[in-house]
Motif scaffolding. Structure first.
Motif, short mmCIF file in Angstrom:
data_model
loop_
_atom_site.label_atom_id
_atom_site.label_comp_id
_atom_site.label_asym_id
_atom_site.label_seq_id
_atom_site.Cartn_x
_atom_site.Cartn_y
_atom_site.Cartn_z
N GLU A 14 29.70 37.85 31.09
CA GLU A 14 28.90 38.32 32.31
C GLU A 14 29.79 39.35 32.84
O GLU A 14 29.51 40.47 33.40
N ALA A 15 31.08 39.08 33.24
CA ALA A 15 31.78 39.64 34.04
C ALA A 15 32.49 41.20 33.26
O ALA A 15 32.16 42.18 33.90
N VAL B 158 36.82 46.48 36.87
CA VAL B 158 38.14 45.64 36.30
C VAL B 158 37.80 44.26 36.64
O VAL B 158 36.76 43.88 37.34
N VAL B 159 38.20 43.24 35.98
CA VAL B 159 37.99 42.03 35.99
C VAL B 159 39.33 41.21 36.27
O VAL B 159 40.41 41.40 35.46
N TRP B 160 39.45 40.46 37.43
CA TRP B 160 40.50 39.54 37.53
C TRP B 160 40.08 38.15 37.28
O TRP B 160 39.23 37.43 37.87
N ILE B 161 40.92 37.50 36.50
CA ILE B 161 40.66 36.05 35.92
C ILE B 161 41.83 35.49 36.87
O ILE B 161 43.05 35.54 36.47
N ASN C 261 29.95 45.79 34.40
CA ASN C 261 30.44 47.25 35.01
C ASN C 261 30.60 47.27 36.48
O ASN C 261 30.15 48.31 37.10
N ARG C 262 31.07 46.12 36.88
CA ARG C 262 31.37 46.20 38.37
C ARG C 262 32.75 45.55 38.46
O ARG C 262 33.22 44.62 37.59
#
Length: 609
Positions: free
Chosen positions: A551-552, A483-486, A556-557
């Protein structure tokens, strides 16, 4: 339909959960639930360990919203249970069903001061802590009742207005061996959850709507819970009616639809507030008509069913009907069923107005278009620190279709995300708006990702919310959840700081992050992410946003994208929030008082000059 098996109480609980279709449990170990963990180890239910029980609740909440499947939360007694209180309140206020199972002291030791026991007012009453924040909570009274308690809890959680349910199970019940009767879940629930509305009320409502010239629709989370988007579209198009949505219910109606006028609240946009003031009939579906959706119930700038409008309210919860506004028709029922019947009644007595638009709707669309042009100009801001509007605009360039975007209550960006991104898929926008606990999105993204592993899941947070609870980064790494946290790092609780700028003459106190010398702190959140085993990027210039976000997303991380962002001193508002009036009156008094004090302190001769 039922059979008897010899097993432990914990095994009976897990077996019943499996029969109920539960696939995931989130929680944290303790001495009072270790028997349950051992039973889960031999089951088809996947258990994901977390570092804080509240985060487990948020995961279960988001998991349900993304999949419409109930997950379980497993905690130990005492602090394990109390750690869930805030998150359970969020789930209750947003009508999210989940099952919390808390271990408890052995039944025969109640009242003796067992480790982590809560028995201050009455014996064995830790479950009472959760009474205000659940649909129901209770302590299982007898070991023979542990399996049936699961059936009962899920029946309560899923019927009527859904919500969280908690049961407290003494640890000796979990380990006791006896013959348990394992019954089919169908024996403990109604044949269907679709409660149909009163046919006379539906016919009367259809007549009111068909005879009205300016119908506005407000769609809430109840539409999403009922999976009634198709029926809502059909009603809106038949009436040619503009549709606003609540914060939580934003994807109940497609963002790209020409009739979508977005969210009404103190920020909102000019079109939705004009519609609230000029509509002659308002159809409300699945909304509590809370302060944010009604301009603090101010009839001068919002709805006025007493004088200007007729109000038709549809809700599964009887107590919600007519609670804050008088209704001309109040229909209790499931949104999907009621809207289906209402659409049929409308079709019988009137012609569809779509795709033609009335002069009134054309005015609203023009106002909305002008407002969007203004937002588009703000999105081009090249300043540093980076404008949050620019952050959302750059994300729009790279975000995949059908992504799920979470917004944290602790940042004003929660408004911008829904306004600037085109989120058409039901459930693709997540907000815990009912109770509004800051930091929830750290964990909610994990629940959505578990439910929808093939979708991109992103959270928008402020640095205040991010630092409330950073342990979900570790959980994401441990369980391989990309998942991505902005994180907008503006070194402040900016959503509160705004009020100090607006009302308190820029007297900033207690809302910025400062060290002991008085300077702003510069915590490196990207470095913290990397230390936890995730990816971490820090973005300081707007031209680097799109490539970094891409890129984020593609990595896949688990990834934290820290954006050095500008503090928003002013946000353009179109509605009303009662707190602003309270602050303004206080500030005016203080300014007058300071002027009077200053006059008294002046030297008379100096004053004369």
């Amino acid at each position: 339909m039922a059979h008897t098996e010899r097993m432990t109480g914990a095994e009976a609980v897990v077996k019943t959960m499996e029969m109920q279709g539960i696939e995931y449990a989130f929680g944290l170990c303790g001495h009072a639930n270790i028997s349950l963990l051992d039973a889960l180890n031999d089951s088809s239910i996947e258990f994901l360990s977390v570092r804080n029980e509240g985060m487990a609740v948020y995961m279960a909440d988001a998991y349900y919203r993304a999949s419409h499947k109930v997950a379980a939360v497993i905690t130990t007694l005492g602090p394990g249970l109390t750690n869930t209180v805030t998150a359970m309140a969020d789930s209750l206020m947003d009508s999210t069903p989940l099952l919390l199972i808390a271990g408890d002291v052995p039944n025969y030791l109640i009242g003796k001061g067992a480790l982590q026991e809560v028995s201050n007012t009455t014996l064995g009453n830790q479950w009472e802590i959760l009474r205000p924040v659940t649909k129901r909570s209770w302590r299982v009274p007898d070991v023979a009742d542990v399996a049936n308690s699961i059936h009962r809890a899920l029946n309560i959680a899923l019927t009527g207005n859904p919500g969280p349910v908690a049961i407290s199970v003494p640890m000796d019940f979990m380990g006791e061996v006896q013959d348990f009767e394992i019954e089919d879940p169908s024996l403990h629930r109604a044949n269907g959850f679709r409660v149909r509305g009163d046919s006379v009320a539906i016919e009367e409502s259809a007549k009111i709507l068909s005879e009205s010239e300016r119908v506005m629709i407000l769609a809430g989370n109840g539409v999403l819970l009922s999976e009634a988007t198709d029926e809502l579209i059909a009603i809106a198009e038949h009436l040619g009616a503009p549709v606003a949505t609540t914060m939580v219910g934003q994807t109940a109606f497609p963002k790209s639809h020409e009739l979508n006028i977005e969210i009404p609240n103190s920020i909102g946009n000019p079109a939705v507030h004009h519609a609230m003031q000029t509509a002659d009939t308002v159809l409300v579906i699945g909304s509590r008509l809370s302060e944010f959706e009604t301009n603090s119930w101010n009839t001068e700038v919002g709805f006025d069913p007493w004088n200007r409008q007729k109000l038709i309210q549809i809700d599964i919860d009887t107590e919600t009907i007519g609670r804050v506004f008088p209704v001309h028709q109040g229909i209790v029922g499931d949104a999907k069923s009621v809207l289906s019947d209402l659409c049929a009644s409308l079709t019988d007595i009137s012609e569809s107005k779509w795709p033609e638009t009335s002069a009134w709707v054309s005015v609203l669309q023009g106002q909305l278009e002008d407002w969007r042009k203004m937002v588009a100009e703000r999105e081009l801001n090249d300043d540093t620190p980076i404008d949050p509007y620019r952050v959302v605009a750059e994300l729009r360039k790279v975000i995949p279709e059908n992504s799920i975007v979470h917004v944290d209550p602790g940042t004003v960006v929660r408004y911008m995300v829904g306004q600037q991104l085109t989120l058409d898929t039901p459930g693709s926008y997540y907000a815990n708006q009912g109770f509004g606990s800051m930091g929830a999105c750290m964990a909610t993204v994990l629940g959505s990702k578990i439910a929808c592993p093939d979708k991109t899941v992103i959270a928008f947070m402020g640095d205040g919310g991010f630092t409330c609870e950073m342990s979900p980064i570790i959980t994401a790494v441990e369980h391989g959840l990309p998942v991505v946290w902005i994180v907008l790092n503006n070194q402040a609780f900016n959503s509160i700081e705004i009020y100090q700028h607006r009302h308190y003459d820029h007297r900033i106190y207690g809302t910025t992050f400062k060290d002991h010398t008085g300077g702003l702190t510069n915590t490196d959140f990207a470095a913290i992410a990397r230390a936890c085993g995730a990816l971490g990027f820090r973005v300081e210039r707007p031209e680097n946003l799109a490539s970094t976000l891409q890129e984020a997303i593609s990595s896949n991380r688990p990834c934290v994208v820290e954006v050095m962002s500008d503090t928003m001193r002013y946000v353009k508002t179109y509605g009303w929030f009662e707190a602003n009036r309270i602050f303004s009156e206080e500030a005016e008094y203080k300014r007058d008082r300071n002027v009077e004090t200053s006059d008294l302190l002046k030297d008379p001769a100096t004053s004369a000059r």
